[in-house]
Design a protein around this motif. Structure first.
Motif, short mmCIF file in Angstrom:
data_model
loop_
_atom_site.label_atom_id
_atom_site.label_comp_id
_atom_site.label_asym_id
_atom_site.label_seq_id
_atom_site.Cartn_x
_atom_site.Cartn_y
_atom_site.Cartn_z
N CYS A 1 0.81 -1.13 -0.02
CA CYS A 1 -0.04 -0.02 0.06
C CYS A 1 0.66 1.16 -0.08
N HIS A 2 2.28 1.15 -0.05
CA HIS A 2 2.89 2.31 -0.31
C HIS A 2 3.34 2.88 -1.30
N HIS A 3 3.14 4.11 -1.67
CA HIS A 3 3.83 4.84 -2.62
C HIS A 3 4.39 6.15 -2.48
N TYR B 1 0.11 4.85 4.81
CA TYR B 1 -1.47 4.55 4.89
C TYR B 1 -1.55 3.43 5.90
N CYS C 1 -5.91 -1.64 -0.59
CA CYS C 1 -4.73 -0.68 -0.40
C CYS C 1 -4.93 0.64 -0.34
N LEU D 1 -4.89 2.74 -2.53
CA LEU D 1 -3.97 3.78 -3.21
C LEU D 1 -4.93 4.54 -4.27
N ARG E 1 -6.59 7.28 -2.52
CA ARG E 1 -5.68 8.35 -2.09
C ARG E 1 -5.16 8.96 -3.17
N ILE F 1 -2.61 3.58 -10.78
CA ILE F 1 -1.83 3.20 -9.60
C ILE F 1 -2.20 1.94 -8.84
#
Lengths: 161, 277
Positions: free
Chosen positions: B51-53, B59, B148, B150, B153, B194
């Motif tokens: 879930c990281h960007h 998050y 996630c 993404l 977000r 994404i």
């Protein structure tokens, strides 16, 4: 979307006037809207979103997250049967069956005349008086299927005004 | 609340103090306000994430980046935290591969595989952690969405917020309000692009694009005629300022060609001078 029968905008104006127009007021406003309309009408949510400057998707997200909010029109009186462990053991199922026989609706449904909505809820924290039946705002401990008529009549009278 | 404020001020003091910490025995320096994940990556230690960007706020949704953190004065006691949201501290000792971390991460992956039994990305990650099949009951209605967030977000980040997560618990999903064509969507495809599992369907055909049940008219490149952005997207970004509407007249490929042509012209014009000397 039930845009067909647009909700009365009057109560909403009063509710929106009572809180600052900011994101932090959202849940309070939704609670008041729910009390006034008995559910969260689609067009009302759109107005709330616009007034508070919160995206509609966020408002919808909050509205669907909390079990206390319903997006479907509900009956004037909400009947909740606690089906927590203690209530389950002490006969919650009989209450649900009897309600279904009397009102002709299953949990989660509303009578066609919009009189009652029946819901099952998990533990309400009153296990000592199981089984618990909540009609409108009144909690009935040691609820008995045979007394359902009395409970429902009292609830209907409370919610009539 | 106070924690958020504290972190806010730390992040605000960019370029300030540097912190030294250790990740798997390698000592590393990060700026104050960075999170443990950033420190680990700076140290060259790999931590799996879903879930990281880097362009979005952390998050903490996938729980894969779990690590153990401790300090010398804690006397051997350590705690399990998620690296993406745990602020780096001076002197912190981070362990990314203790038995507890590996085991807990396997449980997380096992559960994720139960939710998404047919998703190649999840299968691959699980396999790398030694899980061929979920030990739980596999989801009878397999989904590719790992929640996630993404997509929601990035949509928020662009200032659009057309979609959000709706419902809770096992019924939670990403959807537009009332499951209908979202009024705020501009068809930019940021959500679909994404998405780590590519599970947001869309269709771009001759002159139109459909996503989230909403159909958009496309803007064609005035040079090559390729339908490259939706009219709604061009209007949105031009209306917000920053770029003029004319920016969207050419597609990216034609813009690059034009830029190249400009460079050629400039270098020829400058041929009398020796460039680079």
């Amino acid at each position: 979307m039930s845009a067909a029968h647009a909700a009365d905008p009057k109560p909403l104006e009063a509710i929106l006037g009572a809180y600052p127009a900011e994101e932090a007021s959202l849940i309070q406003i939704l609670q008041d809207v729910h009390r006034a309309y008995n559910y969260l009408p689609c067009d009302v949510l759109a107005t709330v979103a616009k007034t508070l400057g919160v995206p509609l998707a966020k408002v919808y997200s909050v509205g669907t997250f909390y079990k206390a909010f319903s997006l479907q029109p509900q009956g004037r009186t909400i009947v909740k049967v606690c089906t927590g462990t203690a209530c389950h053991i002490r006969g919650a199922a009989q209450l649900v069956d009897e309600l279904q026989r009397k009102l002709g609706i299953k949990p989660g449904e509303t009578t066609p005349d919009m009189g009652f909505t029946v819901k099952t809820v998990n533990c309400v924290g009153a296990c000592a008086m199981a089984p618990v039946l909540i009609v409108g705002e009144t909690y009935h401990g040691n609820a008995k299927a045979a007394k359902l008529d009395t409970y429902l009549a009292a609830g209907e009278a409370d919610d009539a005004d | 609340m106070s924690l958020g404020k504290e972190m806010g001020t730390q992040a605000g003091e960019k370029g300030g103090r540097m912190l030294s910490l250790s990740v798997d025995g390698k000592s590393v320096q990060v700026r104050e306000g960075a999170f443990v994940l950033e420190a680990a990556r700076a140290a060259g230690v790999e931590i799996p994430t879903l879930c990281h960007h880097p362009a979005l706020e952390p998050y903490g949704g996938c729980r894969l980046c779990l690590v153990d953190v401790t300090r010398p004065e804690w006397g051997g006691w350590c705690k399990l935290v998620i690296a993406c949201q745990f602020p780096a501290e001076e002197g912190l000792l981070v362990h990314t591969a203790t038995e507890r971390v590996v085991e807990t991460r396997r449980v997380v992956l096992d559960l994720l595989l139960a939710r998404c039994p047919e998703t190649p990305l999840v299968q691959e990650l699980a396999r790398r952690h030694g899980i061929e099949q979920t030990s739980y009951v596999a989801n009878p209605e397999p989904t590719d969405c790992i929640l996630c967030a993404l997509c929601t977000r990035v949509c928020d980040h662009l200032g659009i917020s057309a979609i959000a997560t709706v419902n809770r618990g096992i019924g939670r999903e990403v959807a537009p309000p009332w499951g209908e064509a979202p009024p705020d969507c501009i068809g930019c495809l940021a959500c679909a692009e994404i998405c780590p599992t590519s599970c947001i369907p869309y269709e771009t055909s001759e002159g139109s694009r459909t996503i989230w049940g909403k159909t958009f008219e496309m803007l064609r490149c005035t040079r090559c005629g390729r339908a490259h952005v939706t009219v709604a997207e061009a209007d949105f970004f031009a209306g917000r300022g920053g770029v003029p509407r004319s920016y969207f007249e050419l597609c990216d490929a034609c813009k690059r060609k034009e830029m190249a042509a400009t460079f050629v012209k400039l270098s020829r014009g400058a041929a009398g001078f020796s460039v680079g000397a």
